[in-house]
Design a protein around this motif. Structure first.
Motif, PDB file in Angstrom:
ATOM      1  N   THR A   1       5.656  15.451  -5.979  1.00 28.37           N
ATOM      2  CA  THR A   1       4.798  14.339  -5.410  1.00 28.37           C
ATOM      3  C   THR A   1       5.637  14.048  -3.842  1.00 28.37           C
ATOM      4  OG1 THR A   1       4.454  13.734  -7.436  1.00 28.37           O
ATOM      5  CG2 THR A   1       3.874  12.183  -5.651  1.00 28.37           C
ATOM      6  N   SER A   2       4.807  13.515  -3.054  1.00 27.76           N
ATOM      7  CA  SER A   2       5.157  12.871  -1.867  1.00 27.76           C
ATOM      8  C   SER A   2       4.540  11.536  -1.665  1.00 27.76           C
ATOM      9  CB  SER A   2       4.887  13.599  -0.409  1.00 27.76           C
ATOM     10  OG  SER A   2       5.489  15.197  -0.374  1.00 27.76           O
TER      11      SER A   2
ATOM     12  N   ASP B   1       0.861  -1.252   0.106  1.00 25.24           N
ATOM     13  CA  ASP B   1      -0.102  -0.133  -0.067  1.00 25.24           C
ATOM     14  C   ASP B   1       0.768   1.349  -0.048  1.00 25.24           C
ATOM     15  OD1 ASP B   1      -2.481  -1.442   0.138  1.00 25.24           O
ATOM     16  OD2 ASP B   1      -2.150  -1.902   2.230  1.00 25.24           O
ATOM     17  N   VAL B   2       0.921   2.031  -1.107  1.00 28.85           N
ATOM     18  CA  VAL B   2       1.671   3.194  -1.046  1.00 28.85           C
ATOM     19  C   VAL B   2       0.565   4.128  -1.754  1.00 28.85           C
ATOM     20  CG1 VAL B   2       3.526   4.390  -2.375  1.00 28.85           C
ATOM     21  CG2 VAL B   2       3.704   2.080  -2.000  1.00 28.85           C
ATOM     22  N   SER B   3       0.827   5.244  -0.818  1.00 23.72           N
ATOM     23  CA  SER B   3      -0.357   6.704  -1.091  1.00 23.72           C
ATOM     24  C   SER B   3       0.918   7.686  -1.783  1.00 23.72           C
ATOM     25  CB  SER B   3      -0.952   6.962   0.418  1.00 23.72           C
ATOM     26  OG  SER B   3      -1.829   6.160   0.582  1.00 23.72           O
ATOM     27  N   VAL B   4       0.129   8.402  -2.694  1.00 19.84           N
ATOM     28  CA  VAL B   4       1.076   9.376  -3.329  1.00 19.84           C
ATOM     29  C   VAL B   4       0.045  10.552  -3.283  1.00 19.84           C
ATOM     30  CG1 VAL B   4       2.464   7.923  -4.898  1.00 19.84           C
ATOM     31  CG2 VAL B   4       0.345   8.490  -5.419  1.00 19.84           C
ATOM     32  N   ALA B   5       0.617  11.480  -3.366  1.00 19.30           N
ATOM     33  CA  ALA B   5      -0.081  13.011  -3.161  1.00 19.30           C
ATOM     34  C   ALA B   5       0.881  14.195  -3.950  1.00 19.30           C
ATOM     35  CB  ALA B   5      -0.578  13.519  -1.914  1.00 19.30           C
ATOM     36  N   PHE B   6       0.164  14.843  -4.745  1.00 19.31           N
ATOM     37  CA  PHE B   6       1.000  16.119  -5.042  1.00 19.31           C
ATOM     38  C   PHE B   6       1.324  17.122  -4.037  1.00 19.31           C
ATOM     39  CE2 PHE B   6      -1.684  15.271  -8.898  1.00 19.31           C
ATOM     40  CZ  PHE B   6      -0.524  15.111  -9.935  1.00 19.31           C
ATOM     41  N   ASN B   7       2.577  17.718  -3.874  1.00 21.64           N
ATOM     42  CA  ASN B   7       2.933  18.712  -3.091  1.00 21.64           C
ATOM     43  C   ASN B   7       3.293  20.020  -3.557  1.00 21.64           C
ATOM     44  OD1 ASN B   7       5.486  18.229  -3.819  1.00 21.64           O
ATOM     45  ND2 ASN B   7       6.087  16.943  -2.364  1.00 21.64           N
ATOM     46  N   ILE B   8       3.505  20.023  -4.828  1.00 18.12           N
ATOM     47  CA  ILE B   8       3.822  21.290  -5.876  1.00 18.12           C
ATOM     48  C   ILE B   8       3.335  21.047  -7.143  1.00 18.12           C
ATOM     49  CG2 ILE B   8       6.267  20.713  -6.195  1.00 18.12           C
ATOM     50  CD1 ILE B   8       6.997  23.626  -5.929  1.00 18.12           C
ATOM     51  N   MET B   9       2.763  22.301  -7.526  1.00 18.03           N
ATOM     52  CA  MET B   9       2.709  22.193  -8.999  1.00 18.03           C
ATOM     53  C   MET B   9       2.946  23.495  -9.717  1.00 18.03           C
ATOM     54  SD  MET B   9      -1.475  20.877  -9.214  1.00 18.03           S
ATOM     55  CE  MET B   9      -1.820  19.144  -8.692  1.00 18.03           C
ATOM     56  N   ASP B  10       3.769  23.350 -10.657  1.00 18.63           N
ATOM     57  CA  ASP B  10       4.233  24.773 -11.399  1.00 18.63           C
ATOM     58  C   ASP B  10       3.460  24.384 -12.830  1.00 18.63           C
ATOM     59  OD1 ASP B  10       5.248  26.783 -12.746  1.00 18.63           O
ATOM     60  OD2 ASP B  10       7.380  26.133 -12.885  1.00 18.63           O
ATOM     61  N   VAL B  11       2.164  25.256 -12.943  1.00 17.83           N
ATOM     62  CA  VAL B  11       1.355  25.084 -14.137  1.00 17.83           C
ATOM     63  C   VAL B  11       0.895  26.442 -14.491  1.00 17.83           C
ATOM     64  CG1 VAL B  11       0.574  22.898 -13.297  1.00 17.83           C
ATOM     65  CG2 VAL B  11      -0.552  24.916 -12.882  1.00 17.83           C
TER      66      VAL B  11
END
Length: 93
Positions: free
Chosen positions: A86-87, A39-49
């Motif tokens: 991502t973290s 079980d690996v959870s990933v989430a965005f921690n920064i976005m340059d868009v």
């Protein structure tokens, strides 16, 4: 895809080029320690868009094993994405 060692703070930045249609970047994360869970959870921690178009982006973990996993970044249509950070965390449930 790119192969990188796991960082001390479990973070990675993926860089994208502007384009039309689906764009996928795969990054193979090599675990420092054996992962004890699938079980690996990933989430965005920064976005340059760009704010010129709507943001369409997702990140997921695939091919999870005790030795690491693959981060899969996807963006599509006309999104202008320069960098996605991502973290992640692996946990036994």
């Amino acid at each position: 895809g790119t192969h990188i060692p796991q960082t001390a703070n479990n973070q990675f930045l993926a860089c994208f080029a502007y384009g039309m249609g689906e764009r996928v970047e795969k990054v193979h994360i090599i675990s420092r320690d054996n992962l004890e869970s699938s079980d690996v959870s990933v989430a965005f921690n920064i976005m340059d868009v760009s704010n010129k178009y709507n943001l369409r982006a997702k990140v997921s973990a695939e091919d999870i094993s005790t030795k690491g996993f693959t981060l899969v970044y996807t963006t599509w249509f006309n999104s202008e994405v320069y960098t996605l950070g991502t973290s992640w965390i692996a946990a036994s449930l």
